[in-house]
Scaffold this motif. Sequence first.
Motif, PDB file in Angstrom:
ATOM      1  N   TRP A   1      79.600  22.728 -35.985  1.00 55.40           N
ATOM      2  CA  TRP A   1      80.204  23.446 -37.114  1.00 55.40           C
ATOM      3  C   TRP A   1      81.712  23.518 -36.936  1.00 55.40           C
ATOM      4  CZ3 TRP A   1      78.193  26.542 -41.284  1.00 55.40           C
ATOM      5  CH2 TRP A   1      76.792  26.484 -41.431  1.00 55.40           C
ATOM      6  N   SER A   2      82.406  23.628 -38.061  1.00 54.14           N
ATOM      7  CA  SER A   2      83.839  23.870 -38.057  1.00 54.14           C
ATOM      8  C   SER A   2      84.159  24.753 -39.250  1.00 54.14           C
ATOM      9  CB  SER A   2      84.614  22.552 -38.164  1.00 54.14           C
ATOM     10  OG  SER A   2      86.002  22.784 -38.218  1.00 54.14           O
ATOM     11  N   ALA A   3      84.988  25.771 -39.034  1.00 54.88           N
ATOM     12  CA  ALA A   3      85.330  26.692 -40.132  1.00 54.88           C
ATOM     13  C   ALA A   3      86.683  27.320 -39.860  1.00 54.88           C
ATOM     14  CB  ALA A   3      84.272  27.771 -40.291  1.00 54.88           C
ATOM     15  N   GLY A   4      87.473  27.484 -40.918  1.00 48.61           N
ATOM     16  CA  GLY A   4      88.760  28.144 -40.809  1.00 48.61           C
ATOM     17  C   GLY A   4      88.645  29.619 -41.138  1.00 48.61           C
ATOM     18  N   GLY A   5      89.531  30.438 -40.578  1.00 44.02           N
ATOM     19  CA  GLY A   5      89.559  31.868 -40.888  1.00 44.02           C
ATOM     20  C   GLY A   5      88.536  32.670 -40.091  1.00 44.02           C
ATOM     21  N   GLU A   6      88.594  33.970 -40.254  1.00 42.40           N
ATOM     22  CA  GLU A   6      87.736  34.865 -39.483  1.00 42.40           C
ATOM     23  C   GLU A   6      86.441  35.217 -40.199  1.00 42.40           C
ATOM     24  OE1 GLU A   6      88.258  35.684 -36.350  1.00 42.40           O
ATOM     25  OE2 GLU A   6      90.028  34.395 -36.443  1.00 42.40           O
ATOM     26  N   ASN A   7      86.434  35.205 -41.531  1.00 42.34           N
ATOM     27  CA  ASN A   7      85.227  35.594 -42.254  1.00 42.34           C
ATOM     28  C   ASN A   7      84.131  34.560 -42.074  1.00 42.34           C
ATOM     29  OD1 ASN A   7      86.380  37.924 -43.217  1.00 42.34           O
ATOM     30  ND2 ASN A   7      87.006  37.034 -45.171  1.00 42.34           N
ATOM     31  N   ARG A   8      82.949  35.009 -41.756  1.00 39.78           N
ATOM     32  CA  ARG A   8      81.793  34.129 -41.615  1.00 39.78           C
ATOM     33  C   ARG A   8      80.956  34.259 -42.892  1.00 39.78           C
ATOM     34  NH1 ARG A   8      84.924  32.032 -38.160  1.00 39.78           N
ATOM     35  NH2 ARG A   8      84.951  32.899 -36.073  1.00 39.78           N
ATOM     36  N   ASN A   9      81.490  33.703 -43.976  1.00 36.93           N
ATOM     37  CA  ASN A   9      80.904  33.970 -45.284  1.00 36.93           C
ATOM     38  C   ASN A   9      79.854  32.932 -45.672  1.00 36.93           C
ATOM     39  OD1 ASN A   9      82.939  31.968 -45.572  1.00 36.93           O
ATOM     40  ND2 ASN A   9      83.100  32.382 -47.760  1.00 36.93           N
TER      41      ASN A   9
ATOM     42  N   ARG B   1      88.075  27.246 -46.789  1.00 36.96           N
ATOM     43  CA  ARG B   1      88.823  28.466 -47.081  1.00 36.96           C
ATOM     44  C   ARG B   1      88.042  29.721 -46.705  1.00 36.96           C
ATOM     45  NH1 ARG B   1      91.568  29.421 -52.909  1.00 36.96           N
ATOM     46  NH2 ARG B   1      92.763  27.627 -52.141  1.00 36.96           N
ATOM     47  N   ASN B   2      88.792  30.688 -46.242  1.00 36.22           N
ATOM     48  CA  ASN B   2      88.253  31.981 -45.831  1.00 36.22           C
ATOM     49  C   ASN B   2      88.090  32.875 -47.065  1.00 36.22           C
ATOM     50  OD1 ASN B   2      87.388  33.663 -43.810  1.00 36.22           O
ATOM     51  ND2 ASN B   2      89.402  34.528 -43.401  1.00 36.22           N
ATOM     52  N   GLU B   3      86.857  33.235 -47.442  1.00 33.55           N
ATOM     53  CA  GLU B   3      86.598  34.142 -48.556  1.00 33.55           C
ATOM     54  C   GLU B   3      85.561  35.181 -48.138  1.00 33.55           C
ATOM     55  OE1 GLU B   3      87.161  32.016 -52.698  1.00 33.55           O
ATOM     56  OE2 GLU B   3      85.734  30.892 -51.490  1.00 33.55           O
TER      57      GLU B   3
ATOM     58  N   GLU C   1      75.341  16.651 -24.218  1.00 34.82           N
ATOM     59  CA  GLU C   1      76.207  17.812 -24.050  1.00 34.82           C
ATOM     60  C   GLU C   1      75.623  19.025 -24.766  1.00 34.82           C
ATOM     61  OE1 GLU C   1      78.967  17.793 -22.229  1.00 34.82           O
ATOM     62  OE2 GLU C   1      78.772  15.664 -21.737  1.00 34.82           O
ATOM     63  N   ASP C   2      76.142  20.204 -24.404  1.00 33.37           N
ATOM     64  CA  ASP C   2      75.677  21.424 -25.059  1.00 33.37           C
ATOM     65  C   ASP C   2      76.099  21.448 -26.521  1.00 33.37           C
ATOM     66  OD1 ASP C   2      74.560  22.330 -22.716  1.00 33.37           O
ATOM     67  OD2 ASP C   2      76.346  23.487 -22.124  1.00 33.37           O
ATOM     68  N   ILE C   3      75.318  22.142 -27.323  1.00 33.25           N
ATOM     69  CA  ILE C   3      75.680  22.359 -28.720  1.00 33.25           C
ATOM     70  C   ILE C   3      76.901  23.268 -28.767  1.00 33.25           C
ATOM     71  CG2 ILE C   3      74.940  23.315 -30.926  1.00 33.25           C
ATOM     72  CD1 ILE C   3      73.377  20.889 -30.281  1.00 33.25           C
ATOM     73  N   GLU C   4      77.894  22.896 -29.573  1.00 32.75           N
ATOM     74  CA  GLU C   4      79.108  23.706 -29.705  1.00 32.75           C
ATOM     75  C   GLU C   4      79.310  24.058 -31.166  1.00 32.75           C
ATOM     76  OE1 GLU C   4      83.346  22.185 -29.398  1.00 32.75           O
ATOM     77  OE2 GLU C   4      83.130  23.137 -27.434  1.00 32.75           O
ATOM     78  N   PHE C   5      79.476  25.359 -31.433  1.00 33.71           N
ATOM     79  CA  PHE C   5      79.711  25.836 -32.786  1.00 33.71           C
ATOM     80  C   PHE C   5      81.161  26.278 -32.924  1.00 33.71           C
ATOM     81  CE2 PHE C   5      75.243  26.372 -31.875  1.00 33.71           C
ATOM     82  CZ  PHE C   5      74.612  25.927 -33.043  1.00 33.71           C
ATOM     83  N   LEU C   6      81.734  26.002 -34.085  1.00 40.67           N
ATOM     84  CA  LEU C   6      83.149  26.288 -34.323  1.00 40.67           C
ATOM     85  C   LEU C   6      83.970  25.665 -33.204  1.00 40.67           C
ATOM     86  CD1 LEU C   6      82.911  29.892 -35.783  1.00 40.67           C
ATOM     87  CD2 LEU C   6      82.624  27.679 -36.913  1.00 40.67           C
ATOM     88  N   SER C   7      84.947  26.367 -32.671  1.00 37.41           N
ATOM     89  CA  SER C   7      85.807  25.720 -31.679  1.00 37.41           C
ATOM     90  C   SER C   7      85.235  25.790 -30.267  1.00 37.41           C
ATOM     91  CB  SER C   7      87.205  26.356 -31.698  1.00 37.41           C
ATOM     92  OG  SER C   7      87.108  27.737 -31.438  1.00 37.41           O
TER      93      SER C   7
END
Length: 801
Positions: A607-615, A585-587, A629-635
């Motif tokens: 990493w995987s995270a929903g929403g825009e806040n990087r909390n 959840r985005n908080e 392969e290269d390291i990939e963060f989020l999408s």
Amino acid sequence: MRTHGLVLSLACLLTVAVAQAGVTIYVAPDGNDDWSGKLPAANATRTDGPLHTLATARDMIRAMKAGAQLTEPVEVVLRKGVYSLAEPLVLEPQDSGTEACPITYAAYQGEKAIVSGGVEVTGWKKGEDGLWTAQVPRDWPLRQLFVNGERRTLARSPNTGYFNMAGPDGVAKDPRTGKDIVAEKQAFRYKREDLQAGGFGNWGQAPISPDDGRNRASPQFPEAVILFHWESGMLPISAVDTQNETIVLTGEMKWPFWADQRYFIQNAREALDAPGEWWLDRKAGTLYCKPLPGEDMTKATVTAPKLTQLVVMNGEPDAGLWVEHVRFEGLAFAYTDYELEPEGHCDWQAAVTVPAVIQAVGARNCSIERCKIAHIGTYAVWFRWGCQNNRVVQTEITDVGAGGVKIGEGGIAPSEAMDPRGNEVSNNFIHDIGIVYPGAIGVWVGQSSENVVAHNEICDTCYTAISCGWTWGYGPTKAHDNRIEYNHLHHIGRGILSDMGAIYTLGTSPGTTLNHNLIHDVWCYAKGYGAGGIYPDEGSSQITIENNVVYHTLSGGFTLHYGKDNTVRNNIFAYGRDQQVVRGRNETHIAFNFERNIVYYDSGRAWSAGGENRNWTADNNCYWNASGEDIEFLSDLSLEDWRGLGFDQHSIIEDPQFVDPRNADFRLKPGSPVSKIGFEPIDISTAGLTGPKEWTDLPKRIKRAPVDFGKATVAEPQLVNDDFEKTAPGVKAAMAVTWGEAGEATIRVTDEQAASGKHSLKFTDAAGLDFSYNPHLWYTPYLTNCLAHLQYDLRIEPGAI
């Protein structure tokens, strides 16, 4: 009167003995409750010897205590054999010992004593179609059967796997009362071919009657066992409407049904078709069994449970009356049943309302040590209100209908005396649980604090291994300062349920620590979601997670749904299939600090995270993608993009140099680069069971096929072809997921307009919704790499967008 007088006379003699030396009372299956209990075996003339029942031994101790204070320990010693209880052994405050003089119920040294809630079924006769029968008391609500110590299956269809619903039903009536029911939770549409294949093609429209050919003992009905994401329901079937292909249940699931939801039917005579299955005609008292190949029921030991509990401790905490200093050592507890409520059973989570074989209220300083609890229908142990400083130690819990050990309640204690806290569950082997209630937990800690869950090995579960906390969100909680450490948790989920973690937490929990746990092989249902190692769920806050090793999970080593101020430090998260670290959840507040961890993988993303806040904060970590392969963060973020957001400024992208990660050896080779980030080597060798080799080697006896975490399982494609004709007006679309409804803003089936037939789906908008696209719905046809053809008729009213 003569028997009572004898007991009192013996009690006087024993009271004198208590003042001089420790007292031993012997009990044996061939004993006699008129004897003294002083001798371990009958004398030559059989005029004295051990007692016959535990209840008489308990009453003798009561009488002893009425004459004098205990000054020496008292031990009730059980000789080898089976003790079939007529009723649970109930212990009350008057049955307590003291710290210096505890009361112990123990097995005779070197012998095996079984406290049983079952009886043996004999008189088997072989009949037609390979079925054997035996006569038992009528109207016996028997739900479990064991042959030669092995659990047998209550007749079910399909014999393996599941049926899939066609969708929920519309508005319906309860055939027993004629009243409207919440049909989307109490009735569902079946696929005609399923019931025909299962042998139920002759089921008709009328309510299933207690007097018809299938169900001749009221209230015996066939049951639908329905799997939700993280729970299950077991609900009797009250009617089958073959015209509308609908099954109506006696009670409700907690959640609406959906198309393709899994279920099976059990406790039906028609389903008795596979070796190892059984069924009881309760009204006639005829027990049917289809034995395994080559099995002769006249030579088998068939045990049917009569009790659901074996030991009940009833203290009165608010009155200051406790059951204290009672021990159970070296005993086996076995063969108990479970009860199914007339409306069926469904919990919100964790099979939380299911009772236990050994259950206590107001117990303090009691213990269960070196015991075995097996072949039961419920939880094994439950320390409830006011239970403090109790222990379950070096006990094997297996073949369990529900889960292992529960501590506390779902609600917060109304008084200090009623507060359950300070209990210990350590060095136990808990495995093969959730057989009846798949959502049950290995060790569950509810609204309870200062407990220790350590050095347990928990495996072969259908859901979470350890769950701690029972507050969803940031509301009041009594779960704090719990220590979950040095546990070995593996083969969790078994592909049955979803949304789980080997360790799962809820709510704010200051002082709680998860450390030095070894976790691996966590996987969920193929069409499900969420199978992680450590999973702080809703509102999990102020928890310290460090020095854990987690590998081979579907959804990643660490998943936080939402929470705040957690610390994730010095862990190894390896070989998550889809991702390694997840924030849900985005908080706006800081959810967790992620530091000095090693993230090692060869599929998915870091990493995987929903929403825009990087909390969250992240720094001084080591990342390595062993696939090259290269390291990939989020999408789709590169390392540079990731650091541009302020994360991992001092982290390294280097091989940590594990000794043999492919074979789960995550020790570090000399010269490992992780010293640059301050990572401290984790000694995980002592996680799990401790003690003698014959104890620590027990888990090695379990043989299982390896779990393939290489590729995601692709679900069978589903044809979406819904004209809403079989869904009643006012009900949601059966084959879709409807989301974002609020007030008048709904998506429901209607009979107001239709392009063909009588029904269509009506979208109604409203002002002030959170998102412009609400309400909305989606279908999940499980299609990949293909061209899909979509066709529908659309009517747009004036003013619609």
